[in-house]
Design a protein around this motif. Sequence first.
Motif, PDB file in Angstrom:
ATOM      1  N   HIS A  45       0.870  -1.081   0.058  1.00  0.00           N
ATOM      2  CA  HIS A  45      -0.097   0.002   0.056  1.00  0.00           C
ATOM      3  C   HIS A  45       0.860   1.230  -0.177  1.00  0.00           C
ATOM      4  N   LEU A  46       0.391   2.402  -0.683  1.00  0.00           N
ATOM      5  CA  LEU A  46       1.136   3.648  -0.680  1.00  0.00           C
ATOM      6  C   LEU A  46       1.054   4.006   0.819  1.00  0.00           C
ATOM      7  N   ALA A  47       1.820   4.277   1.925  1.00  0.00           N
ATOM      8  CA  ALA A  47       1.587   4.749   2.922  1.00  0.00           C
ATOM      9  C   ALA A  47       1.231   6.131   3.047  1.00  0.00           C
ATOM     10  N   ASP A  48       2.073   6.910   2.001  1.00  0.00           N
ATOM     11  CA  ASP A  48       1.851   8.536   2.078  1.00  0.00           C
ATOM     12  C   ASP A  48       2.357   8.946   0.716  1.00  0.00           C
ATOM     13  N   MET A  49       1.875  10.044   0.354  1.00  0.00           N
ATOM     14  CA  MET A  49       2.314  10.859  -0.839  1.00  0.00           C
ATOM     15  C   MET A  49       2.221  12.073  -0.471  1.00  0.00           C
ATOM     16  N   GLU A  73      -4.111  -0.167  18.140  1.00  0.00           N
ATOM     17  CA  GLU A  73      -5.318  -0.553  19.132  1.00  0.00           C
ATOM     18  C   GLU A  73      -5.502  -1.997  18.789  1.00  0.00           C
ATOM     19  N   THR A  74      -6.421  -2.773  19.634  1.00  0.00           N
ATOM     20  CA  THR A  74      -6.672  -3.977  19.305  1.00  0.00           C
ATOM     21  C   THR A  74      -7.751  -4.167  18.302  1.00  0.00           C
ATOM     22  N   LEU A  75      -7.565  -4.881  17.169  1.00  0.00           N
ATOM     23  CA  LEU A  75      -8.579  -5.167  16.087  1.00  0.00           C
ATOM     24  C   LEU A  75      -9.319  -6.490  16.060  1.00  0.00           C
ATOM     25  N   PRO A  76     -10.201  -6.608  15.439  1.00  0.00           N
ATOM     26  CA  PRO A  76     -10.790  -7.971  15.326  1.00  0.00           C
ATOM     27  C   PRO A  76      -9.951  -8.984  14.774  1.00  0.00           C
ATOM     28  N   GLU A  77      -9.993 -10.023  15.308  1.00  0.00           N
ATOM     29  CA  GLU A  77      -9.143 -11.268  14.551  1.00  0.00           C
ATOM     30  C   GLU A  77      -9.832 -11.562  13.222  1.00  0.00           C
ATOM     31  N   ASN A  78      -8.890 -12.185  12.421  1.00  0.00           N
ATOM     32  CA  ASN A  78      -9.031 -12.717  10.991  1.00  0.00           C
ATOM     33  C   ASN A  78      -9.510 -11.512   9.880  1.00  0.00           C
ATOM     34  N   LEU A  79      -8.982 -10.116  10.299  1.00  0.00           N
ATOM     35  CA  LEU A  79      -9.195  -9.091   9.183  1.00  0.00           C
ATOM     36  C   LEU A  79      -8.245  -9.621   8.404  1.00  0.00           C
ATOM     37  N   PRO A  80      -8.440  -8.938   7.037  1.00  0.00           N
ATOM     38  CA  PRO A  80      -7.347  -9.109   6.025  1.00  0.00           C
ATOM     39  C   PRO A  80      -6.264  -8.127   6.326  1.00  0.00           C
ATOM     40  N   GLU A  81      -4.928  -8.546   5.992  1.00  0.00           N
ATOM     41  CA  GLU A  81      -3.847  -7.782   6.504  1.00  0.00           C
ATOM     42  C   GLU A  81      -3.997  -6.304   5.563  1.00  0.00           C
ATOM     43  N   GLY A  82      -4.632  -6.349   4.518  1.00  0.00           N
ATOM     44  CA  GLY A  82      -4.759  -5.138   3.705  1.00  0.00           C
ATOM     45  C   GLY A  82      -5.639  -4.290   4.302  1.00  0.00           C
ATOM     46  N   THR A  83      -6.637  -4.774   5.296  1.00  0.00           N
ATOM     47  CA  THR A  83      -7.524  -3.863   5.805  1.00  0.00           C
ATOM     48  C   THR A  83      -6.854  -3.332   7.207  1.00  0.00           C
ATOM     49  N   VAL A  84      -6.294  -4.259   7.671  1.00  0.00           N
ATOM     50  CA  VAL A  84      -5.303  -3.884   8.952  1.00  0.00           C
ATOM     51  C   VAL A  84      -4.369  -2.523   8.815  1.00  0.00           C
ATOM     52  N   ARG A  85      -3.769  -2.531   7.479  1.00  0.00           N
ATOM     53  CA  ARG A  85      -2.790  -1.572   7.141  1.00  0.00           C
ATOM     54  C   ARG A  85      -3.385  -0.484   5.969  1.00  0.00           C
ATOM     55  N   LEU A  86      -4.659  -0.479   5.973  1.00  0.00           N
ATOM     56  CA  LEU A  86      -5.353   0.150   4.753  1.00  0.00           C
ATOM     57  C   LEU A  86      -4.721   1.620   4.557  1.00  0.00           C
ATOM     58  N   SER A  87      -4.259   1.803   3.462  1.00  0.00           N
ATOM     59  CA  SER A  87      -3.802   3.010   3.111  1.00  0.00           C
ATOM     60  C   SER A  87      -3.596   3.298   1.732  1.00  0.00           C
ATOM     61  N   GLY A  88      -3.847   4.679   1.487  1.00  0.00           N
ATOM     62  CA  GLY A  88      -3.357   5.254  -0.040  1.00  0.00           C
ATOM     63  C   GLY A  88      -3.966   4.649  -1.173  1.00  0.00           C
ATOM     64  N   ASP A  89      -3.195   3.721  -1.656  1.00  0.00           N
ATOM     65  CA  ASP A  89      -3.520   3.315  -2.858  1.00  0.00           C
ATOM     66  C   ASP A  89      -3.006   1.791  -3.118  1.00  0.00           C
ATOM     67  N   PHE A  90      -3.348   0.734  -3.451  1.00  0.00           N
ATOM     68  CA  PHE A  90      -2.996  -0.363  -3.745  1.00  0.00           C
ATOM     69  C   PHE A  90      -3.370  -1.325  -4.858  1.00  0.00           C
ATOM     70  N   LEU A  91      -2.893  -2.384  -5.255  1.00  0.00           N
ATOM     71  CA  LEU A  91      -3.056  -3.036  -6.511  1.00  0.00           C
ATOM     72  C   LEU A  91      -4.319  -4.240  -6.027  1.00  0.00           C
ATOM     73  N   CYS A  92      -5.330  -4.159  -6.592  1.00  0.00           N
ATOM     74  CA  CYS A  92      -6.179  -5.343  -6.202  1.00  0.00           C
ATOM     75  C   CYS A  92      -6.163  -6.380  -7.354  1.00  0.00           C
ATOM     76  N   ALA A  93      -5.889  -7.641  -7.164  1.00  0.00           N
ATOM     77  CA  ALA A  93      -6.003  -8.700  -8.258  1.00  0.00           C
ATOM     78  C   ALA A  93      -5.948  -9.835  -7.505  1.00  0.00           C
ATOM     79  N   PRO A  94      -7.181 -10.282  -7.518  1.00  0.00           N
ATOM     80  CA  PRO A  94      -8.364  -9.939  -8.125  1.00  0.00           C
ATOM     81  C   PRO A  94      -9.075  -8.686  -7.411  1.00  0.00           C
TER      82      PRO A  94
END
Length: 367
Positions: free
Chosen positions: A21-25, A47-68
Amino acid sequence: MDTITIKAKGISVSLDLTVGHLADMAVDIDGRRLQPLHRAPWVDARETLPENLPEGTVRLSGDFLCAPFSRSDIEDAPLHGWPANSAWDVVDSQATSDGWRATFRLQRKVMGATVDKILTLRDDHPFLYQEHVFSGGSGAISVAHHPMTAMKNGGRLAFSRKRFAATLDDPLEPDPARGRFLLAYPARSTDMTHFPDAAGGTIDLTDYRMDQLREDFITLVEADHGGPGWTALARRAEEDLVLVLKNPAELPVTMLWLSNGGRDYAPWNGRHRGVLGIEDGRASVGHAASVGDNWLKREGVATAFALDEGSKVSFRHVIGAVPQSGGEPPRDIATAQGRMRILAADGTERDIAFDSDFLRIGRSVPA
């Protein structure tokens, strides 16, 4: 090293190597620093987050490639696939004669393909130029960029010409105990300022209002206009213009994710406010749907790239920002001869440095 930062004159970009993910621009222009990209409030909160969150949600930032894009229901992978949820390696990162260029490689493969991310910055260009390359593999893959911006006091949108806008059969948050939505599902319109809403009226897709608590998702299909596809967001409080551009032959749809306090459960907790995802893609929702029959294909819109051993597939994308007061998006955007010309709402024109060859409008694209 979890994050790497690349720089050119007037611009810097940081990539979170743990998830791609792009952390900053940051764009330094006209004596100001513009930061067009959003970072979810829980990423740095420890903070404590719910278990089994996708790592991309845990570190949700900026922009990223979805495939699929969305559900990974052919290969076993988290939401939006491994490129949005797993580690990338630095292949190369070095200064060029006019800026900086870096190449990163996904540690995992996608449908057997090696995936490279190429980020280019140019001196005095307020843009990040991105390319993704899939080498080899088999089958087909849907893709999308996922740039997110955030607003303190809303903003107004303008787009390159679209054929129509349409919602899915079902909203993202149908349960009122968990969230809320404003648009009608399913619905369709050719007028971006009058889209059917859930209450039986219409809503203006070009006006992002902070008083409308919602979680909505809508797909805009590019018209055949011969130029780059673009989205321009005039952020009121930030007094800037966020710009996102694509080659419509590569990425024929723009999916808007409007996330303004519309989810009440963790980690969202009603605090994900003023966020707009401008998700240019070649996709339907879900991998299996994208490679099979779907509503976009029936409209003549490509929703996946074919992969083949010994061949490559690539697509390009641009994100930028420039200062602007007044809160009105442009009437039009044109790119040519190393410049971008922005036609403002009041009829004035502004030229800024832009690599007009980067998106390669008119080139043939594999199916």
